[in-house]
Every structure is written in structure tokens, then in C-alpha cells.
Design a protein around this motif. Structure first.
Motif, PDB file in Angstrom:
ATOM      1  N   SER A 164      -5.074   5.159   4.521  1.00 18.33           N
ATOM      2  CA  SER A 164      -5.862   6.125   5.277  1.00 18.33           C
ATOM      3  C   SER A 164      -5.357   7.540   5.006  1.00 18.33           C
ATOM      4  O   SER A 164      -4.184   7.750   4.687  1.00 18.33           O
ATOM      5  CB  SER A 164      -5.761   5.833   6.776  1.00 18.33           C
ATOM      6  OG  SER A 164      -4.462   6.145   7.260  1.00 18.33           O
ATOM      7  N   ILE A 195       0.827  -1.215   0.000  1.00 17.90           N
ATOM      8  CA  ILE A 195       0.000   0.000   0.000  1.00 17.90           C
ATOM      9  C   ILE A 195       0.860   1.263   0.000  1.00 17.90           C
ATOM     10  O   ILE A 195       0.652   2.156  -0.832  1.00 17.90           O
ATOM     11  CB  ILE A 195      -1.001  -0.023   1.174  1.00 17.90           C
ATOM     12  CG1 ILE A 195      -2.033  -1.145   0.979  1.00 17.90           C
ATOM     13  CG2 ILE A 195      -1.717   1.323   1.295  1.00 17.90           C
ATOM     14  CD1 ILE A 195      -2.955  -1.364   2.176  1.00 17.90           C
ATOM     15  N   ARG A 222      -6.237  -4.102  -5.353  1.00 13.42           N
ATOM     16  CA  ARG A 222      -7.282  -5.116  -5.397  1.00 13.42           C
ATOM     17  C   ARG A 222      -7.610  -5.546  -3.978  1.00 13.42           C
ATOM     18  O   ARG A 222      -6.706  -5.831  -3.181  1.00 13.42           O
ATOM     19  CB  ARG A 222      -6.832  -6.331  -6.219  1.00 13.42           C
ATOM     20  CG  ARG A 222      -6.924  -6.083  -7.710  1.00 13.42           C
ATOM     21  CD  ARG A 222      -6.646  -7.324  -8.506  1.00 13.42           C
ATOM     22  NE  ARG A 222      -6.842  -7.044  -9.931  1.00 13.42           N
ATOM     23  CZ  ARG A 222      -6.459  -7.863 -10.898  1.00 13.42           C
ATOM     24  NH1 ARG A 222      -5.859  -9.012 -10.595  1.00 13.42           N
ATOM     25  NH2 ARG A 222      -6.676  -7.549 -12.157  1.00 13.42           N
ATOM     26  N   LEU A 223      -8.885  -5.570  -3.688  1.00 15.36           N
ATOM     27  CA  LEU A 223      -9.311  -6.038  -2.374  1.00 15.36           C
ATOM     28  C   LEU A 223      -8.799  -7.452  -2.135  1.00 15.36           C
ATOM     29  O   LEU A 223      -8.722  -8.246  -3.062  1.00 15.36           O
ATOM     30  CB  LEU A 223     -10.842  -6.008  -2.292  1.00 15.36           C
ATOM     31  CG  LEU A 223     -11.473  -4.602  -2.224  1.00 15.36           C
ATOM     32  CD1 LEU A 223     -12.980  -4.692  -2.385  1.00 15.36           C
ATOM     33  CD2 LEU A 223     -11.107  -3.901  -0.916  1.00 15.36           C
ATOM     34  N   PRO A 224      -8.387  -7.715  -0.885  1.00 17.51           N
ATOM     35  CA  PRO A 224      -8.666  -6.965   0.335  1.00 17.51           C
ATOM     36  C   PRO A 224      -7.709  -5.808   0.633  1.00 17.51           C
ATOM     37  O   PRO A 224      -7.850  -5.163   1.669  1.00 17.51           O
ATOM     38  CB  PRO A 224      -8.553  -8.034   1.424  1.00 17.51           C
ATOM     39  CG  PRO A 224      -7.519  -8.977   0.899  1.00 17.51           C
ATOM     40  CD  PRO A 224      -7.756  -9.028  -0.582  1.00 17.51           C
ATOM     41  N   GLU A 242      -4.308   2.399  -7.307  1.00 13.53           N
ATOM     42  CA  GLU A 242      -5.331   1.366  -7.430  1.00 13.53           C
ATOM     43  C   GLU A 242      -4.822   0.044  -6.873  1.00 13.53           C
ATOM     44  O   GLU A 242      -3.698  -0.375  -7.165  1.00 13.53           O
ATOM     45  CB  GLU A 242      -5.728   1.203  -8.901  1.00 13.53           C
ATOM     46  CG  GLU A 242      -6.937   0.318  -9.124  1.00 13.53           C
ATOM     47  CD  GLU A 242      -7.448   0.364 -10.566  1.00 13.53           C
ATOM     48  OE1 GLU A 242      -7.946  -0.669 -11.037  1.00 13.53           O
ATOM     49  OE2 GLU A 242      -7.355   1.433 -11.202  1.00 13.53           O
ATOM     50  N   CYS A 274      -6.565  -1.987   0.140  1.00 11.27           N
ATOM     51  CA  CYS A 274      -7.368  -0.803  -0.162  1.00 11.27           C
ATOM     52  C   CYS A 274      -6.501   0.443  -0.001  1.00 11.27           C
ATOM     53  O   CYS A 274      -5.396   0.368   0.546  1.00 11.27           O
ATOM     54  CB  CYS A 274      -8.585  -0.730   0.762  1.00 11.27           C
ATOM     55  SG  CYS A 274      -8.168  -0.545   2.509  1.00 11.27           S
ATOM     56  N   PRO A 275      -6.971   1.599  -0.463  1.00 10.73           N
ATOM     57  CA  PRO A 275      -6.173   2.809  -0.358  1.00 10.73           C
ATOM     58  C   PRO A 275      -5.789   3.143   1.080  1.00 10.73           C
ATOM     59  O   PRO A 275      -6.509   2.819   2.037  1.00 10.73           O
ATOM     60  CB  PRO A 275      -7.084   3.887  -0.950  1.00 10.73           C
ATOM     61  CG  PRO A 275      -7.949   3.142  -1.921  1.00 10.73           C
ATOM     62  CD  PRO A 275      -8.196   1.812  -1.265  1.00 10.73           C
TER      63      PRO A 275
END
Length: 290
Positions: free
Chosen positions: A273, A249, A266-268, A264, A270-271
Motif C-alpha cells: 500500500s 512484500i 505474483r498474485l495473490p 514485481e 501484490c504491491p
């Protein structure tokens, strides 16, 4: 066989698909920055969420883009020996120089199970294999006695050590022959590991500063410890920032802030915080990267 700084390259996405143009640019950026190799489809490349077709395509694209200028160490690990074997066979068929095989995750094999897993693939596919030990991701540590035993298999030639324990790294160097390469799996551990006899790093931070980490490793390989130490402390805060959230991330967020890829995942995954984005941006600004 494998010494230097090798980029664990991210897999950029665009509208849910692999962004092949962005991946080519990242590979070129690393080569121009002096890295010794590119490592596609590792943890940093979000391999768990790539389909088999995407996984194979990313490796094939990397080999073609590199075109023999540096080494390609293709990530082909799996928690299924049969799947790892198929991925490794494909990597060899498209011209990868070696394969990076993470220890099987989730199913928690015994040390004998780990030995048999790696031995089975190594004996079936004639390609150099780099073991990847990262207990924090896999639940099981490849014990040094197991690594030493595996190192006697001719085409198991190195280990990426991401245990976080400098004592474990020291011991595996002591137990293996000098032609078995021990590479750091953590950027901030590169300098101390190489002081013990390690040969380099499979690096996250080289995605954004390939020149700095490459130079650190080159200094260490030449024995210029003072110059390497200076770079170690110069980029230490940047290396730490790459793990303020789960890898990859922070590194993908940094690359997006630098305008090199889309932000961008892919779950799981995520961007990042908003609070951590601000922290990361501050660090990148301090280094003149944004």
C-alpha cells in the motif's frame, strides 16, 4: 553443521518470469556481505507460486552461482510428501548442501503425520535436512517432542524456528543434542535465541544488509555479547519494517527502492500500500539504504 546468517533470498521477477540476472546479483551481494549461506525457494522466495520447473531452476542457478563459496540450503517443502521427496531429490542431484523442509501446510497433519512425513523424505534422500517450523503459515506447530524425535534421524540436522516463542526455542535446545542446530526464523529473535545456544538465523533482512546480520551472528558465535547486542538494537527497527505487510512484500519493495530488483510479485501477493511504502522508505532513508 549449520551456523551463521543464511539469506532467505527473494525470487525477483521481470515481466512475469524469474529474473535470473537479478537473482545472481542478489546472491553475489549476500556472499560479498559475509553471509554463511543462501536459502532459495523458501517463504521469502515466493515458493508457493513458482512452477516446479521454476523451483528447480532457481535452486540449480543458486548452486551454480554460489560455486561452493557458501552453503546452499534449498527449500524443498510441500504439503505432499511425494512432492517434497521429488523436490529434495532434485536439490541433491544439482549439488545443494542441504534442504529446508517446511511442515506440511493446509492439510493439518497430526504430530505422528509430521514425524512420518519428514522421516520418509530423510530416509529416502541422503542429504542434510533442516526442519522449518512456522505455525503462522502452516496451521500446525511442530511440537518440541516431535522435533526431538526427528533429531535422532541422522540426516535431520537442524530446525529453523519461526514459532515466535522464545520459550519453545529454549525447550527445543534443551531437548536436542548439541550437534542439532537451532536457527532463528525471525531476524529480531536472532540475538536472544543465540544467547540460549542457537546457532544463527535464516534471515530476511540479509537481503539488504547482509553485513550487519552476519556480523551480529559472528559476534555471538565468538561470545562477544556486547558487540552483538549493539547490532541487534542498531538494526531492530529495520528488521521490524520487513514485516509491516506480509513477507516478502516489504523486503522486495525495499530491494526495488534500492534499485536491485523490479517491484514485481505474483498474485495473490501484490504491491505494498502507498501508506506503508512511505513508512518503509522513511526507515530505509534513516539507514542510508536509499
Amino acid at each position: 553443521m549449520f551456523s551463521g546468517a543464511f539469506t532467505a533470498v527473494v525470487t525477483p521477477f521481470k515481466d512475469g518470469h524469474v529474473d535470473e540476472d537479478a537473482l545472481r546479483r542478489l546472491i553475489r551481494f549476500g556472499i560479498d556481505g559475509g553471509v554463511s549461506g543462501i536459502v532459495p525457494c523458501g517463504t521469502t522466495g515466493e515458493s508457493p507460486t513458482l512452477s516446479h520447473e521454476e523451483h528447480n531452476r532457481v535452486i540449480e542457478l543458486t548452486v551454480k552461482e554460489v560455486a561452493g563459496q557458501v552453503k546452499v540450503i534449498a527449500g524443498t517443502g510441500s504439503n505432499s510428501t511425494e512432492e517434497a521427496l521429488a523436490l529434495t531429490e532434485h536439490a541433491k542431484s544439482v549439488g545443494a548442501d542441504a534442504c529446508l523442509m517446511v511442515s506440511p501446510y493446509y492439510n493439518k497433519p497430526t504430530q505422528e503425520g509430521l514425524f512420518q512425513h519428514f522421516k520418509t523424505v530423510a530416509e529416502a534422500v541422503d542429504i542434510p535436512i533442516v526442519l522449518y517450523n512456522i505455525q503462522g503459515r502452516t496451521a500446525v506447530n511442530i511440537e518440541n517432542s516431535t522435533v526431538a524425535k526427528l533429531s535422532r534421524i541422522p540426516n535431520i540436522v537442524a530446525v529453523k524456528e519461526a514459532s515466535g516463542s522464545i520459550l519453545q526455542m529454549s525447550e527445543v535446545i534443551r531437548l536436542t543434542d548439541s550437534d542439532f542446530d537451532v536457527l532463528s526464523g525471525d531476524d529480531q529473535m536472532t540475538f536472544p535465541l543465540m544467547a540460549l545456544g542457537g546457532k544463527g538465523v535464516i534471515s530476511v533482512v540479509t537481503n539488504i544488509v547482509p553485513d550487519k546480520m552476519s556480523l551480529l551472528v559472528k559476534h555471538m558465535l565468538k561470545g562477544d555479547i556486547a558487540a552483538a547486542r549493539a547490532i541487534h538494537f542498531e538494526i531492530y527497527e529495520l528488521c521490524q519494517a520487513m514485516f509491516i505487510e506480509t513477507n516478502p512484500i516489504p523486503i522486495k519493495t525495499a530491494l526495488s527502492m534500492m534499485g536491485m530488483i523490479r517491484n514485481e510479485f505474483r498474485l495473490p501477493l501484490c504491491p505494498m500500500s502507498q501508506a506503508n511504502q512511505e513508512k518503509l522508505k522513511t526507515v530505509l532513508e534513516r539507514y542510508g539504504l536509499v
